[in-house]
Design an enzyme around this catalytic site. Structure first.
Site, mmCIF file in Angstrom:
data_model
loop_
_atom_site.group_PDB
_atom_site.id
_atom_site.type_symbol
_atom_site.label_atom_id
_atom_site.label_comp_id
_atom_site.label_asym_id
_atom_site.label_seq_id
_atom_site.Cartn_x
_atom_site.Cartn_y
_atom_site.Cartn_z
ATOM 1 N N PHE A 14 6.134 5.088 10.924
ATOM 2 C CA PHE A 14 7.118 4.123 10.408
ATOM 3 C C PHE A 14 7.350 4.348 8.908
ATOM 4 O O PHE A 14 8.453 4.716 8.478
ATOM 5 C CB PHE A 14 6.616 2.712 10.745
ATOM 6 C CG PHE A 14 7.241 1.587 9.978
ATOM 7 C CD1 PHE A 14 8.614 1.538 9.763
ATOM 8 C CD2 PHE A 14 6.446 0.545 9.486
ATOM 9 C CE1 PHE A 14 9.187 0.478 9.049
ATOM 10 C CE2 PHE A 14 7.014 -0.508 8.787
ATOM 11 C CZ PHE A 14 8.376 -0.539 8.559
ATOM 12 N N ASP A 34 1.531 15.339 11.039
ATOM 13 C CA ASP A 34 1.252 14.177 11.884
ATOM 14 C C ASP A 34 0.692 14.688 13.210
ATOM 15 O O ASP A 34 1.135 15.724 13.708
ATOM 16 C CB ASP A 34 2.553 13.405 12.136
ATOM 17 C CG ASP A 34 2.325 11.943 12.467
ATOM 18 O OD1 ASP A 34 2.900 11.082 11.790
ATOM 19 O OD2 ASP A 34 1.567 11.658 13.414
ATOM 20 N N THR A 38 0.279 7.896 16.784
ATOM 21 C CA THR A 38 1.122 6.689 16.775
ATOM 22 C C THR A 38 2.508 6.977 16.176
ATOM 23 O O THR A 38 3.404 6.153 16.283
ATOM 24 C CB THR A 38 0.460 5.540 15.971
ATOM 25 O OG1 THR A 38 0.239 5.990 14.625
ATOM 26 C CG2 THR A 38 -0.845 5.104 16.584
ATOM 27 N N TYR A 148 -10.509 -0.710 10.656
ATOM 28 C CA TYR A 148 -9.384 -0.404 9.762
ATOM 29 C C TYR A 148 -9.739 -0.781 8.328
ATOM 30 O O TYR A 148 -9.608 0.022 7.406
ATOM 31 C CB TYR A 148 -8.152 -1.174 10.230
ATOM 32 C CG TYR A 148 -6.876 -0.870 9.480
ATOM 33 C CD1 TYR A 148 -6.344 0.416 9.480
ATOM 34 C CD2 TYR A 148 -6.183 -1.866 8.807
ATOM 35 C CE1 TYR A 148 -5.159 0.691 8.805
ATOM 36 C CE2 TYR A 148 -4.997 -1.606 8.146
ATOM 37 C CZ TYR A 148 -4.486 -0.329 8.143
ATOM 38 O OH TYR A 148 -3.304 -0.068 7.486
#
Ligand code: UDP
Length: 322
Positions: A14, A34, A38, A148
């Site tokens: 994103f 990447d 995700t 996280y």
């Protein structure tokens, strides 16, 4: 002048993909890395084949090699929504720790400046409000969000260690909740979930009583903040976010109204360690970056609506053909 070269890890996610766009526009050569865990090729498909753009499918928790010079490295690789890091706890820990180590090593080798995408999650369930960069946070290391939060706290620690011990130029952005095009419809975050539910006329699932707060930043504002930080002299963490705070219940109602939906709100259990309040103190960003968000939530949500409509239509179409 020689063309500046940048590596963006997580570049098809994103935020990463919006950064690819921005740096291409600024005349950089962009290498996007990447592993597509995700991220999605769709986010960068318009850049593939361009002279100033390369895509490398790679997992940065392994030794990273990039050919040629690099001037700047943005480390944005990581699952970043609560659902994603609950489903991928080990990958989340690995990319924040091993991945940050590898990417720092690469930046050191190339004598490139390094910028870490950190997060408001380093403040955990905060005991001070709003959160300024001086606050050390209130994090449960063994809770489900710990994978996280602690990975990003470690990532900040190792970034500062490379800065101090190896004299590297590093930057740390503490990114608050951000929204905009290219968010995944199924990433479990409040906005895509509420949009999907509202557009389909399904119940809107508010967790807890909805009194927890968040402060949502429109993606263009965020990208501008990151761009300025990358080019600034500020070597310690900087909050990048929009201080316009809302309760999640209010937010859900705004989305029902915006979409003109007949959806009713239903209440579900609050996930473990879900922060009760969150609002960035952006005095430092104002001071050192001369930056502040320009897009109010009501305008940003309107600008994002068509994207979500399209995503919902696409998902419906796919279901029919399956
Ligand atoms: N949330 C909710 N319903 C959902 C998804 C999220 O009420 O279907 C709540 C969630 O519990 C949190 C807030 O919305 O309090 C923001 O969640 P999000 O996952 O977007 O971000 P984060 O919790 O990481 O700030």
């Amino acid at each position: 002048m020689k063309k500046q070269r940048i590596l963006i890890t997580g570049g098809s996610g994103f935020l990463g993909s919006h950064l690819c766009d921005r740096f291409i526009k600024e005349g950089y050569h962009v290498t996007c890395m990447d592993n597509l865990l995700t991220g999605s090729i769709e986010n960068i498909s318009h850049l593939i084949g361009k002279e100033n753009f390369d895509f490398v499918k790679y997992d940065v928790t392994n030794y990273v090699h990039v050919k040629g010079d690099l001037d700047l490295v943005l480390h944005f690789a990581s699952p970043a929504s609560p659902i994603d890091y609950l489903e991928m706890p080990i990958q989340t820990l690995k990319v924040g720790s091993l991945g940050t180590h590898k990417v720092l090593g690469l930046a050191k080798e190339k004598k490139a400046r390094f910028l870490l995408a950190s997060t408001s999650e380093v403040y955990g369930d905060p005991l001070i409000h709003p959160q300024s960069e001086e606050y050390w946070g209130n994090v449960n290391p063994i809770g489900s969000r710990g994978v996280y939060d602690e990975a990003k706290r470690f990532a900040e620690a190792i970034t500062m260690a490379y800065q101090r011990f190896h004299n590297m130029e590093t930057r740390i952005a503490r990114i608050f909740n951000t929204y905009g095009t290219r968010m995944r419809l199924d990433d479990g975050r409040a906005l895509p979930t509420f949009m999907r539910q509202a557009l389909k006329g399904n119940p809107i699932t508010v967790f807890g009583d909805g009194s927890q707060t968040r402060s949502f930043t429109y993606v263009d504002d965020l990208i501008e903040g990151i761009f300025r930080l990358a080019h600034s002299d500020e070597s310690e963490p900087v909050n990048i976010g929009n201080p316009e705070e809302t309760t999640i219940l209010e937010f859900a109602k705004e989305i029902v109204e915006l979409t003109g939906s007949k959806s009713k709100i239903v209440y579900e259990d609050l996930p473990d360690d879900d922060p009760k309040i969150r609002q960035p103190d952006i005095s430092k960003a104002r001071r050192v970056l001369d930056w502040e968000p320009k897009v109010a939530r009501k305008d940003g949500l309107k600008m994002t609506l068509d994207y979500f409509k399209h995503q919902v239509d696409k998902a419906n179409g796919e279901k029919k053909t399956n």
